[in-house]
Structure formats: structure tokens, C-alpha cells
Design an enzyme around this catalytic site. Structure first.
Site, mmCIF file in Angstrom:
data_model
loop_
_atom_site.group_PDB
_atom_site.id
_atom_site.type_symbol
_atom_site.label_atom_id
_atom_site.label_comp_id
_atom_site.label_asym_id
_atom_site.label_seq_id
_atom_site.Cartn_x
_atom_site.Cartn_y
_atom_site.Cartn_z
ATOM 1 N N CYS A 148 53.388 44.776 41.552
ATOM 2 C CA CYS A 148 53.869 43.412 41.343
ATOM 3 C C CYS A 148 53.195 42.892 40.081
ATOM 4 C CB CYS A 148 53.596 42.531 42.563
ATOM 5 S SG CYS A 148 51.843 42.359 42.955
ATOM 6 N N CYS B 55 30.139 35.021 46.540
ATOM 7 C CA CYS B 55 28.709 35.106 46.850
ATOM 8 C C CYS B 55 28.495 35.629 48.266
ATOM 9 C CB CYS B 55 28.054 33.734 46.689
ATOM 10 S SG CYS B 55 27.930 33.242 44.961
#
Ligand SMILES: [Zn+2]
Length: 393
Positions: free
Chosen positions: A351, A197
Site C-alpha cells: 500500500c 518510550c
């Protein structure tokens, strides 16, 4: 599915309490019995921010006897757009203390317990065990997964809510009777995919919309009335003004509450699990990130790609991107593996989800490999967008 009341009733209500709670007492489903259960209830609010503000105020007004508040933050001017439990005179004050003052003003009969600290793996179980019910209003994934794991491990129910811009969600997670948060969201989103937010904004009043659902569910659980949101996800769209309920089933493969759990205690590091990236890594990936599809296009076009998987050998055993070689992140960060990297080929790192490769990329760039890139979303993204036949973990 109706559930029995979570809390035993208190012995009696005082004359003052009967006067104060009369609008509850004359509802047949709540009545004297329900109000006594509220009086005896101990509820912990995780966070005294956007969701915690309306939640705490209404739980206090409803007559919940003991309210715990855990928050380590202080009140900032930018909080006041939505965090209505705090005011101008509270700026700079610890949020837990500011919230406690407001609660005392609304209902001095509430016993408030202030936990002016950050919730972490060392204190979460001890704090949770002092309460009947947890109301989670956290704004980050690391704390959210920790709250879920601790609640499941302790067998506690909790009411969850989340908000972003015009959208909100709420549910009740109670492992004994339904799914947990990991059944709904087995993995955190790749870092950077879901802005907070603070980054993306939130309509202030959305806090009240979702916070009021959370309080509603807390009261139902405590008093044993109605149908709690166990096994159901409430999804709210403020722009369409639409509430939808979605069924959520217990996942037999859930890492925490499934048939063969792999998570049997709190994780060592929830930040790591959720992939919080360092500032250096963030800087390194800017302009040096490709998607899994782009990698596939590079490979198919015959581009000379030096593809490096920076995960650990155990992960390499589970799945791998064709053409990759394994050089674990630690060997790149220590400098030990730098000699293996060519100067004249396009270096691509990946990864599992894009966090570790971002860190490795920062180290490589610092060592002079300026053109190196990494794969956004890692092998998780590769499997979902390029090669769904591969297993995931
Ligand atoms: Zn689960």
C-alpha cells in the site's frame, strides 16, 4: 528573531506574590512587567506524564496564573521513574488530578483547570481556544499531528518536545512566525519504524532536560524576552552531552501551512493517518514482511510474483510499482476479491506505507493464503529506495 509578548500584563501583583516571585522580579528582563504577564497567562499542558511533570511543576512555580492539564490516564507504578509530579500515594489516581494536587503544594496561587479526558478531534479546538499557549508533551504521533493541526488552525503557538532513550528534541511551532510540525515532519514515520518510550524506554532525567527547555521557551514567549525557538529545532544527545540547533524553514509545500494547503480542517482519523495497526495485522506481518529492495530482487530474478496494490484508485493514479495490479483493501477485507488471488504464485501486497497492506495480509492469511507477504513501508519505501524518479504524495 525577538517576538512581542504573547500575554498582556495583569493589573497588579499582591504583596504575597511580590514576596514569592522576588527572584524573578529582580531580573531586569523579567521584572514586574514580566511577572504580571506570567500571572495573566493561560497555559495548557497536553499530557501530565514524562514531559508534563517537570513542565507543570516549573510553570506553576514560575507563577503562570492559569494552568490547564489534559490527561485521561491514571498513575501507574512504572510512571514514577520519571513522572516526578506523581508519587506513590497517587497510584491509581487520574494523572490530571494527581498533578493538580502537586501544583497546589508548589504554588496555591495557580488556578488549575483539570481536563480529565482524552484529547480528540471533537474537543481539541474548544479546549485549545481557552489558552494562550500550548505545551505539548504527548508520546504518540497521532496526538502530535492533531495538536499541530489544531494549533495552526486556531493560530496558537505551541512548545513541542519529544524524548526517546537518550535523545530529545524541542521546538516552538507558531504558524504566524515560522514553520509548523508538518513543515519539519510532513509524514508520520511508517508504523513500527519508531518505537514508543513504552517499547524502547527512556532515561527518566531526559524528561527534565527537555521539559525545562519547554518551560524556558514558554516563559520567553509569554514575557517577550530573548529569542524563542521559532524556526529552530533543538536536538539533545544525553550520552554525548551535546545540544545542537538546527534551522527549520517554513515549507511552501506544507500540506497545512503551505501555499496550497490540502489539510484545511482537522483530519477525520489521526490514528489512521499515523497508521496504528491492529493486533491481527501485527501478527500477520510477523515473518511475512519483505523490503522494497527484496521485492525488486524477486522481480529481477524472474520469481513468479503476484503483486497487488491495495490502495485506492486515486492513489494508483499518482504512482505505482511496475507489475502490480490494483485490488483495494476493502475488496479483500469483504472477501469480494478473494477469487482473484492465485493459489500457486507468490502473493505480495503493498500500500502506501505498509499499514493497509498489513490489514489486507491478515485477511488473506485467514482465508488460507499462508505464504502471502507484504512490503514494509509500502510504495513510499519503494520510491525512496528503488525508484526515486516516481512522484510521491
Ligand atoms: Zn507547516
Amino acid at each position: 528573531m525577538a517576538l512581542p509578548p504573547l500575554v498582556e500584563p495583569a493589573a497588579e501583583l499582591s504583596v504575597e506574590e511580590i514576596r514569592r516571585y522576588s527572584r524573578h522580579l529582580i531580573i531586569p528582563d523579567v521584572g514586574m512587567d514580566g511577572q504580571k504577564r506570567l500571572k495573566n497567562a493561560k497555559v495548557l499542558a497536553v499530557g501530565a506524564g514524562g514531559l508534563g511533570s517537570p513542565t507543570l511543576l516549573y510553570l506553576a512555580a514560575a507563577g503562570v496564573g492559569t494552568l490547564g492539564i489534559i490527561d485521561f490516564d491514571t498513575v501507574d507504578e512504572s510512571n514514577l521513574q520519571r513522572q516526578i509530579i506523581h508519587g506513590v500515594s497517587d497510584i491509581g489516581t487520574p494523572k490530571a488530578e494527581s498533578a493538580a494536587r502537586s501544583i497546589a503544594e508548589v504554588n496555591p496561587l495557580v488556578n488549575v483547570v483539570i481536563h480529565n479526558t482524552a484529547l480528540d478531534r471533537d474537543n481539541v479546538k474548544e479546549i485549545f481556544s481557552q489558552y494562550d499557549l500550548i505545551v505539548d508533551g504527548t508520546d504518540n504521533f497521532a496526538t502530535r499531528y492533531m495538536v499541530n493541526d489544531a494549533a495552526v488552525l486556531l493560530g496558537k503557538p505551541y512548545v513541542w518536545g519529544s524524548i526517546y532513550r537518550f535523545d530529545g528534541q524541542a521546538s516552538v511551532f507558531w504558524e504566524e512566525h515560522g514553520p509548523c510540525y508538518r513543515c519539519l515532519y510532513p509524514e508520520p514515520p511508517p508504523p513500527g519504524m519508531v518505537p514508543s518510550c513504552a517499547e524502547g524506554g527512556v532515561l527518566g532525567v531526559l524528561c527534565a532536560s527537555i521539559g525545562s527547555i519547554q518551560v524556558n521557551e514558554a516563559i520567553k514567549l509569554i514575557t517577550g524576552i530573548g529569542e524563542p525557538l521559532v524556526g529552530r529545532l533543538m536536538v539533545y544527545d544525553a550520552l554525548e552531552m551535546e545540544y545542537r540547533k538546527i534551522k527549520v524553514r517554513k515549507d511552501p509545500n506544507c500540506a497545512l501551512c503551505g501555499d496550497n494547503p490540502t489539510v484545511t480542517d482537522l483530519l477525520e482519523d489521526y490514528e489512521d493517518f499515523c497508521g496504528a495497526v491492529s493486533d491481527e495485522a501485527q501478527e500477520a506481518v510477523t515473518g511475512s514482511t519483505i523490503t522494497a529492495r527484496e521485492l525488486k530482487e524477486w522481480q529481477d530474478s524472474g520469481k513468479d510474483v503476484f503483486l497487488v496494490d491495495v490502495r485506492e484508485p486515486a492513489e494508483w493514479e499518482i504512482n505505482r510499482i511496475p507489475g502490480a495490479i490494483l485490488i483495494p483493501k476493502g475488496d479483500i477485507l469483504s472477501g469480494a476479491a478473494l477469487a482473484q488471488f492465485p493459489q500457486d504464485r507468490q502473493i505480495v501486497l503493498h500500500c502506501k506505507s505498509g499499514v493497509r497492506s498489513a490489514e489486507a495480509l491478515a485477511a488473506l492469511k485467514a482465508a488460507g493464503f499462508k505464504d502471502a507477504v507484504h512490503v514494509q513501508g509500502g510504495i513510499v519505501s519503494w520510491v525512496s529506495t528503488v525508484d526515486p524518479s516516481q512522484p510521491t504524495y
